[in-house]
Scaffold this motif. Structure first.
Motif, PDB file in Angstrom:
ATOM      1  N   PRO A  75       0.828  -1.203   0.000  1.00 61.73           N
ATOM      2  CA  PRO A  75       0.000   0.000   0.000  1.00 61.73           C
ATOM      3  C   PRO A  75       0.863   1.254   0.000  1.00 61.73           C
ATOM      4  CG  PRO A  75       0.132  -0.898   2.205  1.00 61.73           C
ATOM      5  CD  PRO A  75       0.894  -1.844   1.314  1.00 61.73           C
ATOM      6  N   LEU A  76       0.318   2.331  -0.528  1.00 64.02           N
ATOM      7  CA  LEU A  76       0.981   3.625  -0.396  1.00 64.02           C
ATOM      8  C   LEU A  76      -0.070   4.726  -0.333  1.00 64.02           C
ATOM      9  CD1 LEU A  76       0.710   4.381  -3.528  1.00 64.02           C
ATOM     10  CD2 LEU A  76       2.985   3.430  -3.746  1.00 64.02           C
ATOM     11  N   THR A  77       0.394   5.888   0.018  1.00 63.81           N
ATOM     12  CA  THR A  77      -0.476   7.048   0.176  1.00 63.81           C
ATOM     13  C   THR A  77      -0.264   7.981  -1.005  1.00 63.81           C
ATOM     14  OG1 THR A  77      -0.268   6.852   2.551  1.00 63.81           O
ATOM     15  CG2 THR A  77      -0.954   9.004   1.715  1.00 63.81           C
ATOM     16  N   VAL A  78      -1.346   8.590  -1.492  1.00 60.04           N
ATOM     17  CA  VAL A  78      -1.193   9.578  -2.566  1.00 60.04           C
ATOM     18  C   VAL A  78      -1.820  10.899  -2.139  1.00 60.04           C
ATOM     19  CG1 VAL A  78      -1.643  10.151  -4.972  1.00 60.04           C
ATOM     20  CG2 VAL A  78      -1.261   7.776  -4.320  1.00 60.04           C
ATOM     21  N   HIS A  79      -1.042  11.947  -2.258  1.00 58.57           N
ATOM     22  CA  HIS A  79      -1.564  13.293  -2.006  1.00 58.57           C
ATOM     23  C   HIS A  79      -1.847  13.915  -3.375  1.00 58.57           C
ATOM     24  CE1 HIS A  79      -1.235  17.238   0.481  1.00 58.57           C
ATOM     25  NE2 HIS A  79      -1.983  17.435  -0.588  1.00 58.57           N
ATOM     26  N   ARG A  80      -3.122  14.212  -3.632  1.00 60.52           N
ATOM     27  CA  ARG A  80      -3.481  14.751  -4.946  1.00 60.52           C
ATOM     28  C   ARG A  80      -3.919  16.205  -4.829  1.00 60.52           C
ATOM     29  NH1 ARG A  80      -6.100   9.751  -5.321  1.00 60.52           N
ATOM     30  NH2 ARG A  80      -5.034   8.313  -6.719  1.00 60.52           N
ATOM     31  N   ALA A  81      -3.407  17.019  -5.732  1.00 67.48           N
ATOM     32  CA  ALA A  81      -3.856  18.410  -5.814  1.00 67.48           C
ATOM     33  C   ALA A  81      -5.272  18.430  -6.380  1.00 67.48           C
ATOM     34  CB  ALA A  81      -2.913  19.203  -6.714  1.00 67.48           C
ATOM     35  N   GLU A  82      -5.978  19.503  -6.145  1.00 71.58           N
ATOM     36  CA  GLU A  82      -7.294  19.683  -6.756  1.00 71.58           C
ATOM     37  C   GLU A  82      -7.115  19.858  -8.267  1.00 71.58           C
ATOM     38  OE1 GLU A  82      -9.585  22.879  -5.031  1.00 71.58           O
ATOM     39  OE2 GLU A  82     -10.927  22.942  -6.756  1.00 71.58           O
ATOM     40  N   ARG A  83      -8.028  19.302  -9.033  1.00 70.39           N
ATOM     41  CA  ARG A  83      -7.971  19.418 -10.493  1.00 70.39           C
ATOM     42  C   ARG A  83      -9.173  20.202 -10.998  1.00 70.39           C
ATOM     43  NH1 ARG A  83      -5.149  13.904 -11.821  1.00 70.39           N
ATOM     44  NH2 ARG A  83      -3.989  13.864  -9.870  1.00 70.39           N
ATOM     45  N   ARG A  84      -8.906  21.191 -11.818  1.00 73.30           N
ATOM     46  CA  ARG A  84      -9.987  21.925 -12.473  1.00 73.30           C
ATOM     47  C   ARG A  84      -9.685  21.998 -13.954  1.00 73.30           C
ATOM     48  NH1 ARG A  84     -10.234  27.343  -9.421  1.00 73.30           N
ATOM     49  NH2 ARG A  84     -10.519  26.501  -7.311  1.00 73.30           N
ATOM     50  N   PHE A  85     -10.723  22.137 -14.739  1.00 69.61           N
ATOM     51  CA  PHE A  85     -10.524  22.167 -16.186  1.00 69.61           C
ATOM     52  C   PHE A  85     -11.096  23.451 -16.761  1.00 69.61           C
ATOM     53  CE2 PHE A  85     -10.452  17.849 -14.754  1.00 69.61           C
ATOM     54  CZ  PHE A  85      -9.370  17.317 -15.438  1.00 69.61           C
ATOM     55  N   ARG A  86     -10.351  24.085 -17.646  1.00 65.76           N
ATOM     56  CA  ARG A  86     -10.902  25.256 -18.330  1.00 65.76           C
ATOM     57  C   ARG A  86     -10.596  25.157 -19.822  1.00 65.76           C
ATOM     58  NH1 ARG A  86      -6.737  30.099 -16.739  1.00 65.76           N
ATOM     59  NH2 ARG A  86      -7.675  30.975 -18.609  1.00 65.76           N
ATOM     60  N   GLU A  87     -11.318  25.909 -20.593  1.00 65.05           N
ATOM     61  CA  GLU A  87     -11.167  25.874 -22.049  1.00 65.05           C
ATOM     62  C   GLU A  87     -10.340  27.073 -22.504  1.00 65.05           C
ATOM     63  OE1 GLU A  87     -14.026  23.621 -24.138  1.00 65.05           O
ATOM     64  OE2 GLU A  87     -12.883  22.739 -22.476  1.00 65.05           O
ATOM     65  N   VAL A  88      -9.459  26.854 -23.438  1.00 60.63           N
ATOM     66  CA  VAL A  88      -8.691  27.952 -24.010  1.00 60.63           C
ATOM     67  C   VAL A  88      -8.938  27.948 -25.514  1.00 60.63           C
ATOM     68  CG1 VAL A  88      -6.357  28.697 -24.584  1.00 60.63           C
ATOM     69  CG2 VAL A  88      -6.936  28.085 -22.229  1.00 60.63           C
ATOM     70  N   ILE A  89      -9.188  29.129 -26.053  1.00 61.36           N
ATOM     71  CA  ILE A  89      -9.495  29.213 -27.488  1.00 61.36           C
ATOM     72  C   ILE A  89      -8.254  29.630 -28.256  1.00 61.36           C
ATOM     73  CG2 ILE A  89     -10.930  30.344 -29.232  1.00 61.36           C
ATOM     74  CD1 ILE A  89     -12.982  30.779 -26.892  1.00 61.36           C
ATOM     75  N   THR A  90      -7.876  28.806 -29.230  1.00 61.67           N
ATOM     76  CA  THR A  90      -6.750  29.150 -30.094  1.00 61.67           C
ATOM     77  C   THR A  90      -7.295  29.407 -31.496  1.00 61.67           C
ATOM     78  OG1 THR A  90      -6.305  26.955 -30.976  1.00 61.67           O
ATOM     79  CG2 THR A  90      -5.395  27.444 -28.808  1.00 61.67           C
ATOM     80  N   GLU A  91      -6.421  29.843 -32.382  1.00 55.62           N
ATOM     81  CA  GLU A  91      -6.881  30.086 -33.753  1.00 55.62           C
ATOM     82  C   GLU A  91      -7.331  28.799 -34.453  1.00 55.62           C
ATOM     83  OE1 GLU A  91      -3.496  30.854 -36.555  1.00 55.62           O
ATOM     84  OE2 GLU A  91      -2.368  31.130 -34.693  1.00 55.62           O
TER      85      GLU A  91
END
Lengths: 156, 156, 156, 156, 156, 156
Positions: free
Chosen positions: E91-107
């Motif tokens: 077994p092991l422990t995992v520390h996870r950061a919060e994940r958020r998703f955003r959209e970026v518009i490219t050409e």
């Protein structure tokens, strides 16, 4: 004649050599020291690869790139600093992009950016590591933040 | 003509070859066997490197050094013992230091020491592994103690 | 109590340990010797991985699997034979398939095949390497031919 | 309480942790920088291993050893300096030999030698790398010659 | 109960497992196939490392991260698809950061950017590889140009 | 003239090139993408090796095999997709066995087997990976079972 410092314009250099040595009877401590010594003494690049050698030995392969003019100097250093009794080498060709340098101003100071140019077109821009590192250490900020700032300026 | 056994004096050998094969469809078990077979059959050196191949395959790169005279023999062996359909190779130069052998007497028996000589100067002294190993096993002492004894004699 | 030789039936063993040591001040020659010594002294498995250590040192990570009963013996050996001053370890669980052995007759003699059985089903069949190797050497045939013969018998 | 600096006498430390992160979206340049930063910030050891990740990515596995007291600090640094969103870790035990230091006088100056002691017996003696390096650079002699001199004194 | 899909907020997960298997009798071809199969079947991550095994065998170490709920499924798959007779895990422990998703518009279209958040602060922003790859292929432009565009939008 | 597709009969090709680039400032994510792109664009083979570079950087060495005719195309791609400013290369010889293809019928469908022929003798037979993979996925059976079936037919 081979120039010690390759020119900055795009060119094909046919006078480069790759040198190789296998090690199974020397410690990583000495090899770490050797890498710096060879780079300071004129090697264009030095790198190690892990290899599987006979008798279950985890060995290390030294690879070194240098100009023809530096061949003898590099051989002398490797023979003197290591345990090897044989050094192998062969010629190779290097195609180098043109290199240009420009300054980028960030909120923490100036960073040099190396540009790679191929057939007149800028194909790469890379912030100089040592400049970014100095800023990161001086202002105690993550190194990646410094890179981000430089890229922001480059693209602005 | 290339000599099968390179001479012991310092010399530059332009008749060496490096052979290479990438493997992604053979087991490590067979490659371990192949290494010994190639060395016993006349290869000057054989070593493996881990490589990242297409389709997420962890592959193995075989590299082999041999004289021009042994090229065909090595190719035959590799084709017969492995799954490869292609073997690549290219010539390289080897600069070898002079090799001399001397005997060193320890409390447990004699150990051969190989000396490397460059331009008349002893640059290396390395106790023969097999000699030291035999003593370590016979007297049940740590191998590093045997090496230490030999170095002590060498420096005394 | 932990058995030195794990049983052949399918089971889950909670009494295994993994031991680890980083080396940057010892040669591959000594590590090749150490691997055999540890296996002969009761380690279930020993393997090396190349690691990148501080100060540009190409280092080697030793990993060793053993039962709780062998922990002290392994530590003693590693401290005595190497240069380390610290050995780390932690427990792990091993799920082992049932092992059965059967004989396969080839034109050159008998080869033992190890079968792996999970929930009563044969999931693996692997010819014993040492048996195949002996035949390849005795009859001077490619090792892969011997394996092919055994597989042919197994599937016939 | 875990001590930041482990004691010099032989002991078994059950309060160590190994931390691990896989990287496939960061450059070697930044990882080289990170290694030094982590060591200077209290990691007992940091090392990288090459791994094969999904989608043909040659990745890098960071492994770090630290005391329980330093867990949070190390996590903060890794999150801030790298691109990872997850850090894993688990406890392990370390058996450390006793460490003693003695001075050895060479013709070029004093070198510290670290001794490892197990159950009262000196099992290792290793010249301090930084001391030997300073001499090699100051007097412009091969580093291996400096080590040889120290060993000569140790065994005399 | 362990969730199959870890939550997106910052958290510490104590229910993760690392699974390990050493291979010396299977080809890289099959291991490349296995990696995808395990990821598609619920492994959180799978990666290979090159190891040096006994008898000069260049071996491969499989490492796999999964939740406790997936342990049995992963074991079944590995036993069925490979040649191993033993699978180890801990077994092991995992520390996870919060994940958020955003959209970026490219050409060239929209790209999702994954953000990592620690204690409320955005610490990472990484453009989704698959989105960038689709654009690079569709418009036949270097992948690094797509990344540069996304970063430019992010920083603008 | 070099043929883009090497002929299927046994032959020695003196017009091959090996190209090499060291990377320390690019991510594994981009390198995974590059590998496929280079193979689709005509490289005969592409593979990565982990290397130890200066300043503690875990780097990646790209090696690529191509014909003389593809040299320029490969250089263009590498310069455009990566961060390198220098690409090195040298010629090598490849000895290729004759390749023949035959069909093998299994209970799940037809599998192509590639045969290697040297001096008129079949020295290898290898089932095509993609054929076997399709069957394994379609019928949800372990890939190794498919290979076993093909070998059984080949030896029957």
């Amino acid at each position: 004649m081979t120039l010690k410092h390759p020119p900055n314009n795009e060119h094909i250099d046919h006078e480069m050599f790759k040198m190789e040595v296998n090690f199974d009877d020397i410690s990583g401590e000495l090899l770490g020291y050797l890498m710096n010594l060879l780079i300071e003494s004129g090697a264009n690049d030095v790198y190690y690869t892990s290899i599987h050698m006979k008798k279950n030995r985890p060995g290390i392969l030294l690879q070194l790139l240098c100009s023809r003019d530096n061949l003898d100097k590099m051989k002398q250093l490797i023979f003197k600093e290591t345990t090897t009794l044989g050094i192998r080498y062969y010629p190779l060709t290097v195609h180098r992009a043109e290199r240009r340098f420009r300054e980028v101003i960030t909120e923490w100071g100036t960073v040099t950016v190396k540009e790679g140019i191929l057939e007149g077109q800028v194909i790469q821009s890379s912030p100089e590591f040592e400049d970014c590192k100095k800023i990161a250490e001086k202002y105690n900020i993550p190194l990646k933040k410094v890179y981000e700032q430089v890229w922001k300026q480059l693209m602005g």
